[in-house]
Enzyme design. Structure first.
Site, PDB file in Angstrom:
ATOM      1  N   GLY A   8      16.947  13.006  -3.952  1.00 51.55           N
ATOM      2  CA  GLY A   8      15.562  13.122  -3.362  1.00 51.55           C
ATOM      3  C   GLY A   8      14.222  13.895  -2.610  1.00 51.55           C
ATOM      4  CE1 TYR A 140       8.353   2.115  -3.688  1.00 50.15           C
ATOM      5  CE2 TYR A 140       7.219   0.733  -2.913  1.00 50.15           C
ATOM      6  CZ  TYR A 140       7.663   2.129  -2.834  1.00 50.15           C
ATOM      7  OH  TYR A 140       7.328   1.821  -1.953  1.00 50.15           O
ATOM      8  CE  LYS A 144      11.013   0.921  -2.580  1.00 48.28           C
ATOM      9  NZ  LYS A 144      12.390   1.801  -2.588  1.00 48.28           N
TER      10      LYS A 144
HETATM   11  N1  SER Z   1       4.319   4.857   0.197  1.00 50.39           N
HETATM   12  C1  SER Z   1       3.856   3.143  -0.355  1.00 50.39           C
HETATM   13  C2  SER Z   1       3.266   3.033  -2.128  1.00 50.39           C
HETATM   14  O1  SER Z   1       2.370   3.807  -1.557  1.00 50.39           O
HETATM   15  C3  SER Z   1       4.300   1.751  -0.013  1.00 50.39           C
HETATM   16  O2  SER Z   1       5.541   2.022   0.131  1.00 50.39           O
HETATM   17  O3  SER Z   1       3.307   3.370  -2.700  1.00 50.39           O
END
Ligand code: SER
Length: 318
Positions: A8, A140, A144
């Protein structure tokens, strides 16, 4: 770390981490890969197109280059993840599971970033502790937290050398982030230099943790080079450098560009996410276990960003 693979590498962090690591470890020892062709990453070291969701090509690349450390930077960020949660899960977790299994198979150390997005509305908001309630309400964040648990699991069950930090929003001048909630803190500089005007998607009073890229890069190397005997946390470490609201950021940028205009057009998805995240993290565990110490506060960060973004505009790059 001697032979490093970045998966990535074309993203916001990877594009700068590649150059940073090549300066320290030598161009030939840092193999940059991305799902897309990225010409500039092949300038001073090896580059390969690699889909991290394909375990065979991933394993082949690790074996071919005799890699001993992997940076898994594949991620669909928080706001874009809400548009297609199943895709976000498949990409984020698919890349992580392959990274863990390949690290185990080839004896590699593995760095995977976690995020402030791993926290949720029920986590303590201020000075959010290292070890606390984590019930995020974005896909997300769910990825995580799952990733953090898996990192612990692979360390304890298989002895994989897993290391991670919970990155805050990262401010940088080279590659734009895409689809995150903290992106506004980068986009404002680009729009300011191009149009003198910025439309902010989150409320003026929402605090989020942020960090300038040089500190983020230093954190990656410091943690990966840290004495494993001192690391108590194998899931991930809180780290931060500053915490501000859009209003505070605007005031700081106006010290350089007084004519910058800002309006608010609240994006309900980003607003809800931003309000569910901490105002500020407690990063004392990272300071104690591997000597984390950020160098860049808001005024220096803004001054440097203004200088760099203005220069890129002048050069016709943006
Ligand atoms: N920068 C990321 C986001 O805003 C957070 O880890 O999704």
């Amino acid at each position: 770390m001697k032979r490093i693979l970045i998966v990535g590498a074309g993203g916001q962090i990877g594009s700068e981490l590649t150059a940073y690591l090549r300066k320290i470890y030598g161009g030939a020892n840092v193999i940059a890969t991305d799902v897309r062709e990225c010409r500039s990453l092949g300038d001073d070291g090896p580059f390969a197109v690699l889909n991290a969701l394909d375990p065979h090509s991933y394993g082949y690349t690790v074996n071919k280059y005799k890699v001993d450390a992997i940076f898994n930077l594949v991620a669909l960020l928080s706001a874009v993840g809400e548009k297609d949660p199943q895709l976000a899960w498949n990409i984020n977790m698919g890349a992580l599971m392959n990274s863990l299994d390949i690290a185990r198979q080839y004896g590699c150390a593995l760095f995977t970033p976690s995020s402030i997005g791993a926290f949720g509305p029920s986590s303590p908001k201020d000075n959010t502790p290292q070890d606390t309630l984590m019930r995020p309400n974005t896909i997300y964040g769910v990825c995580k937290v799952t990733g953090e648990l898996l990192s612990d699991y692979y360390f304890h069950k298989y002895g994989v050398d897993t290391r991670s930090v919970r990155f805050p929003g990262i401010i940088s001048s080279e590659t734009l982030p895409g689809g995150g909630t903290t992106d506004y803190a980068v986009e404002i500089f680009y729009d300011a230099v191009k149009t003198g005007r910025f439309v902010c998607p989150v409320s003026p009073d929402v605090y989020m943790d942020m960090m300038y890229m040089p500190d983020a890069l230093a954190a990656c190397v410091q943690l990966m080079e840290a004495d494993p005997g001192r690391l108590v946390h194998r899931n991930s470490f809180n780290i931060t450098a500053m915490s501000f609201t859009p209003e505070i950021l605007l005031a700081e940028i106006r010290r350089h560009w007084p004519d910058l205009r800002m309006e608010y057009m609240i994006d309900p998805v980003k607003e809800t996410i931003a309000r569910s995240w901490p105002n500020s993290l407690d990063d004392s565990a990272a300071r104690e276990e591997w000597g984390w110490k950020p160098e860049w506060k808001l005024p220096e960060t803004v001054a440097d960003m203004v200088r760099k973004i203005a220069a890129r505009r002048e050069a016709g790059e943006i």
